[in-house]
Design a protein around this motif. Sequence first.
Motif, PDB file in Angstrom:
ATOM      1  N   THR A  39       0.823  -1.198   0.000  1.00  0.00           N
ATOM      2  CA  THR A  39       0.000   0.000   0.000  1.00  0.00           C
ATOM      3  C   THR A  39       0.863   1.256   0.000  1.00  0.00           C
ATOM      4  N   CYS A  40       0.200   2.395  -0.022  1.00  0.00           N
ATOM      5  CA  CYS A  40       0.877   3.693  -0.100  1.00  0.00           C
ATOM      6  C   CYS A  40       1.386   4.113   1.277  1.00  0.00           C
ATOM      7  N   MET A  41       2.325   5.050   1.283  1.00  0.00           N
ATOM      8  CA  MET A  41       2.810   5.583   2.554  1.00  0.00           C
ATOM      9  C   MET A  41       1.811   6.544   3.200  1.00  0.00           C
ATOM     10  N   ASP A  42       0.691   6.810   2.521  1.00  0.00           N
ATOM     11  CA  ASP A  42      -0.276   7.792   3.025  1.00  0.00           C
ATOM     12  C   ASP A  42      -0.615   7.546   4.505  1.00  0.00           C
ATOM     13  N   SER A  43      -0.533   8.602   5.294  1.00  0.00           N
ATOM     14  CA  SER A  43      -0.700   8.465   6.748  1.00  0.00           C
ATOM     15  C   SER A  43      -2.140   8.201   7.169  1.00  0.00           C
ATOM     16  N   ALA A  64       5.398   5.291  -1.970  1.00  0.00           N
ATOM     17  CA  ALA A  64       4.528   6.328  -2.530  1.00  0.00           C
ATOM     18  C   ALA A  64       3.732   5.729  -3.690  1.00  0.00           C
ATOM     19  N   GLY A  65       2.413   5.672  -3.553  1.00  0.00           N
ATOM     20  CA  GLY A  65       1.560   5.217  -4.636  1.00  0.00           C
ATOM     21  C   GLY A  65       1.244   3.732  -4.654  1.00  0.00           C
ATOM     22  N   ALA A  66       1.798   2.954  -3.705  1.00  0.00           N
ATOM     23  CA  ALA A  66       1.568   1.502  -3.664  1.00  0.00           C
ATOM     24  C   ALA A  66       1.989   0.836  -4.966  1.00  0.00           C
ATOM     25  N   PRO A  92      -3.726   0.493  -3.509  1.00  0.00           N
ATOM     26  CA  PRO A  92      -3.610   1.956  -3.595  1.00  0.00           C
ATOM     27  C   PRO A  92      -4.881   2.586  -3.002  1.00  0.00           C
ATOM     28  N   HIS A  93      -4.970   3.904  -3.027  1.00  0.00           N
ATOM     29  CA  HIS A  93      -6.096   4.547  -2.332  1.00  0.00           C
ATOM     30  C   HIS A  93      -6.601   5.774  -3.076  1.00  0.00           C
ATOM     31  N   THR A  94      -7.792   6.181  -2.734  1.00  0.00           N
ATOM     32  CA  THR A  94      -8.368   7.396  -3.322  1.00  0.00           C
ATOM     33  C   THR A  94      -7.599   8.620  -2.816  1.00  0.00           C
ATOM     34  N   ASP A  95      -7.661   9.697  -3.557  1.00  0.00           N
ATOM     35  CA  ASP A  95      -7.024  10.962  -3.171  1.00  0.00           C
ATOM     36  C   ASP A  95      -5.515  10.815  -2.982  1.00  0.00           C
ATOM     37  N   CYS A  96      -4.881   9.958  -3.786  1.00  0.00           N
ATOM     38  CA  CYS A  96      -3.430   9.752  -3.681  1.00  0.00           C
ATOM     39  C   CYS A  96      -2.692  10.803  -4.497  1.00  0.00           C
ATOM     40  N   ARG A  97      -1.709  11.414  -3.886  1.00  0.00           N
ATOM     41  CA  ARG A  97      -0.916  12.443  -4.570  1.00  0.00           C
ATOM     42  C   ARG A  97      -0.254  11.894  -5.831  1.00  0.00           C
ATOM     43  N   MET A  98       0.103  10.626  -5.780  1.00  0.00           N
ATOM     44  CA  MET A  98       0.774   9.994  -6.928  1.00  0.00           C
ATOM     45  C   MET A  98      -0.170   9.794  -8.115  1.00  0.00           C
TER      46      MET A  98
HETATM   47 ZN   LIG Z   1      -0.925   7.682  -1.721  1.00  0.00          ZN
END
Ligand SMILES: [Zn+2]
Length: 169
Positions: A39-43, A64-66, A92-98
């Motif tokens: 998965t992404c590093m998103d906190s 970053a970005g899974a 991965p996830h919604t609202d991802c910067r990548m």
């Molecule tokens: Zn992300």
Amino acid sequence: MNFPFDDFRELLTANQQFVNGFQHSELTGTAKKGLAIITCMDSRISPLAVVGMQAGDAKILRNAGARVTDDVLRTLVLASYLLGVNRVLVMPHTDCRMAISDEASIHTTIREQFGVDTSSLEFRTVADQRAALAEDVARIRTYPLLQKGVSVAGAIYNVSTGELEPIDC
Ligand SMILES: [Zn+2]
């Protein structure tokens, strides 16, 4: 001792509490539920909680970005042969910067705000998140060095609702 205590003090304080209530002494490094999550590093993402698991159950790989990079594949090879992993979820996830920014604009932002040229790095942004996920899942499924019979799935995590959406990969 070169440890920046001022920057990390509350972590060490919290760790004392953690140690006092520690209950995982009996765990081994094998994934009890046979699962690896990429998965992404998103906190906003707590990968184990998302799928109802806890320490000892699953391997968690984050970037970053899974994205499924060479290093992710290397890690999955070890996990599949030596650490009990027989299923892999790329999440991965919604609202991802990548997935919102493109490669060039991230380089430009960093250059403009910090004066640093990062163009030697590939951030692996994605223009189409679902297509990139299908590509990444296929990359694992077709990787010749992975243990045979590993089941690989793709799902997108919704950071607004907590929901996991299975994707046709
Ligand atoms: Zn992300």
